[in-house]
Design a protein around this motif. Structure first.
Motif, PDB file in Angstrom:
ATOM      1  N   LEU A 103      29.437  38.347  46.145  1.00  0.00           N
ATOM      2  CA  LEU A 103      31.098  38.178  45.906  1.00  0.00           C
ATOM      3  C   LEU A 103      30.877  37.491  46.374  1.00  0.00           C
ATOM      4  CD1 LEU A 103      31.384  41.742  47.311  1.00  0.00           C
ATOM      5  CD2 LEU A 103      32.391  41.221  46.011  1.00  0.00           C
ATOM      6  N   ILE A 104      30.598  36.616  47.799  1.00  0.00           N
ATOM      7  CA  ILE A 104      31.109  35.270  47.889  1.00  0.00           C
ATOM      8  C   ILE A 104      30.844  33.963  47.425  1.00  0.00           C
ATOM      9  CG2 ILE A 104      29.912  33.026  50.091  1.00  0.00           C
ATOM     10  CD1 ILE A 104      28.976  35.748  51.809  1.00  0.00           C
ATOM     11  N   LEU A 105      30.068  34.040  46.591  1.00  0.00           N
ATOM     12  CA  LEU A 105      29.636  33.283  45.441  1.00  0.00           C
ATOM     13  C   LEU A 105      30.277  33.186  44.520  1.00  0.00           C
ATOM     14  CD1 LEU A 105      27.435  31.498  44.501  1.00  0.00           C
ATOM     15  CD2 LEU A 105      26.923  32.650  43.605  1.00  0.00           C
ATOM     16  N   ILE A 106      31.117  34.407  43.911  1.00  0.00           N
ATOM     17  CA  ILE A 106      31.935  34.777  42.923  1.00  0.00           C
ATOM     18  C   ILE A 106      33.101  34.011  43.410  1.00  0.00           C
ATOM     19  CG2 ILE A 106      33.408  35.747  41.315  1.00  0.00           C
ATOM     20  CD1 ILE A 106      30.260  37.160  40.903  1.00  0.00           C
ATOM     21  N   SER A 107      34.038  34.768  44.900  1.00  0.00           N
ATOM     22  CA  SER A 107      35.032  34.080  45.404  1.00  0.00           C
ATOM     23  C   SER A 107      35.235  32.802  45.508  1.00  0.00           C
ATOM     24  CB  SER A 107      35.212  35.690  46.446  1.00  0.00           C
ATOM     25  OG  SER A 107      34.631  35.353  47.179  1.00  0.00           O
ATOM     26  N   LEU A 108      33.617  32.115  46.256  1.00  0.00           N
ATOM     27  CA  LEU A 108      33.835  30.783  47.181  1.00  0.00           C
ATOM     28  C   LEU A 108      34.074  29.887  45.602  1.00  0.00           C
ATOM     29  CD1 LEU A 108      31.979  30.432  50.547  1.00  0.00           C
ATOM     30  CD2 LEU A 108      33.992  29.553  49.643  1.00  0.00           C
ATOM     31  N   LEU A 109      33.236  29.627  44.709  1.00  0.00           N
ATOM     32  CA  LEU A 109      33.318  29.158  43.405  1.00  0.00           C
ATOM     33  C   LEU A 109      34.775  29.375  42.579  1.00  0.00           C
ATOM     34  CD1 LEU A 109      30.310  29.812  41.540  1.00  0.00           C
ATOM     35  CD2 LEU A 109      30.715  27.718  42.962  1.00  0.00           C
ATOM     36  N   THR A 110      35.702  30.500  42.555  1.00  0.00           N
ATOM     37  CA  THR A 110      36.541  30.536  42.617  1.00  0.00           C
ATOM     38  C   THR A 110      37.818  29.927  42.637  1.00  0.00           C
ATOM     39  OG1 THR A 110      36.784  32.449  41.125  1.00  0.00           O
ATOM     40  CG2 THR A 110      38.476  32.462  41.597  1.00  0.00           C
ATOM     41  N   LEU A 111      37.720  30.220  44.156  1.00  0.00           N
ATOM     42  CA  LEU A 111      38.585  29.371  45.303  1.00  0.00           C
ATOM     43  C   LEU A 111      38.824  27.608  45.137  1.00  0.00           C
ATOM     44  CD1 LEU A 111      38.562  31.700  48.398  1.00  0.00           C
ATOM     45  CD2 LEU A 111      40.394  30.951  46.320  1.00  0.00           C
ATOM     46  N   ALA A 147      40.349  36.360  44.721  1.00  0.00           N
ATOM     47  CA  ALA A 147      39.500  35.775  45.326  1.00  0.00           C
ATOM     48  C   ALA A 147      38.830  35.580  47.000  1.00  0.00           C
ATOM     49  CB  ALA A 147      39.209  34.213  44.537  1.00  0.00           C
ATOM     50  N   GLY A 148      40.687  34.990  47.370  1.00  0.00           N
ATOM     51  CA  GLY A 148      40.558  35.349  49.362  1.00  0.00           C
ATOM     52  C   GLY A 148      40.049  36.653  49.799  1.00  0.00           C
ATOM     53  N   ALA A 149      40.326  38.213  49.159  1.00  0.00           N
ATOM     54  CA  ALA A 149      40.716  38.815  49.316  1.00  0.00           C
ATOM     55  C   ALA A 149      38.699  39.325  49.352  1.00  0.00           C
ATOM     56  CB  ALA A 149      41.759  40.217  48.891  1.00  0.00           C
ATOM     57  N   PHE A 150      38.778  39.374  48.804  1.00  0.00           N
ATOM     58  CA  PHE A 150      36.886  39.564  48.044  1.00  0.00           C
ATOM     59  C   PHE A 150      35.755  38.679  48.748  1.00  0.00           C
ATOM     60  CE2 PHE A 150      37.768  40.994  43.900  1.00  0.00           C
ATOM     61  CZ  PHE A 150      37.299  42.552  44.195  1.00  0.00           C
TER      62      PHE A 150
END
Length: 158
Positions: A103-111, A147-150
């Motif tokens: 979850l951190i990886l997907i959301s951080l990469l998106t941000l 992405a921030g919420a995740f």
């Protein structure tokens, strides 16, 4: 005659914590079901399953994956509170850390993609979404607030 009838079994009173834990498990199942429904929409290209109403923005595949991971984490976490055994607890803990990491990886990469106007290719890794004239962002990319919420959700388990 009335004395021979079985008396109704008395259930132990439900505590507020047990009620909340039960609600958390059911919420986890609901979130998993939503994510799986959207993934089925992407797999079979069914617009009705990708968005709430026709013509509205679709839930992206990465968002559906994050929903499934988050729902599984919530469900597993609540189940591990109910049944405490060391081997299962360790497996549950490893799963929670692994899903939080994803979850951190997907959301951080998106941000990062939004912040630096990059396209790392993670948005259409699972499914390709075509460009539309009404789309303001890159196809397949979840919204930055999602992405921030995740990201905040996944930091709870670390």
């Amino acid at each position: 005659m009335e004395l021979l009838e079985r008396s109704p079994q008395i259930q132990p009173p439900s505590t507020p914590i047990a009620t909340l834990q039960s609600f958390s498990q059911k919420a986890g199942i609901a979130v998993i079901a939503i994510g799986c429904t959207v993934m089925l929409g992407w797999i079979f290209d069914l617009q009705l399953l990708k968005s709430i109403l026709p013509g509205l923005v679709t839930m992206k595949a990465n968002t559906a994956v994050c929903f499934i991971l988050g729902g599984l984490s919530l469900f597993v976490q609540q189940r591990s509170h109910n049944k405490k055994t060391t081997k299962k607890h360790q497996k549950n803990y490893n799963f929670l850390i692994g899903s939080s990491f994803l979850l951190i990886l997907i959301s951080l990469l998106t941000l990062v993609q939004y912040s630096f106007n990059l396209d790392l290719g993670i948005d259409q890794l699972l499914f390709k979404e075509g460009y539309t004239l009404t789309s303001l962002s890159t196809p397949g990319r979840m919204a930055p607030n999602t992405a921030g919420a995740f990201l905040l959700l996944s930091l709870i388990h670390i």
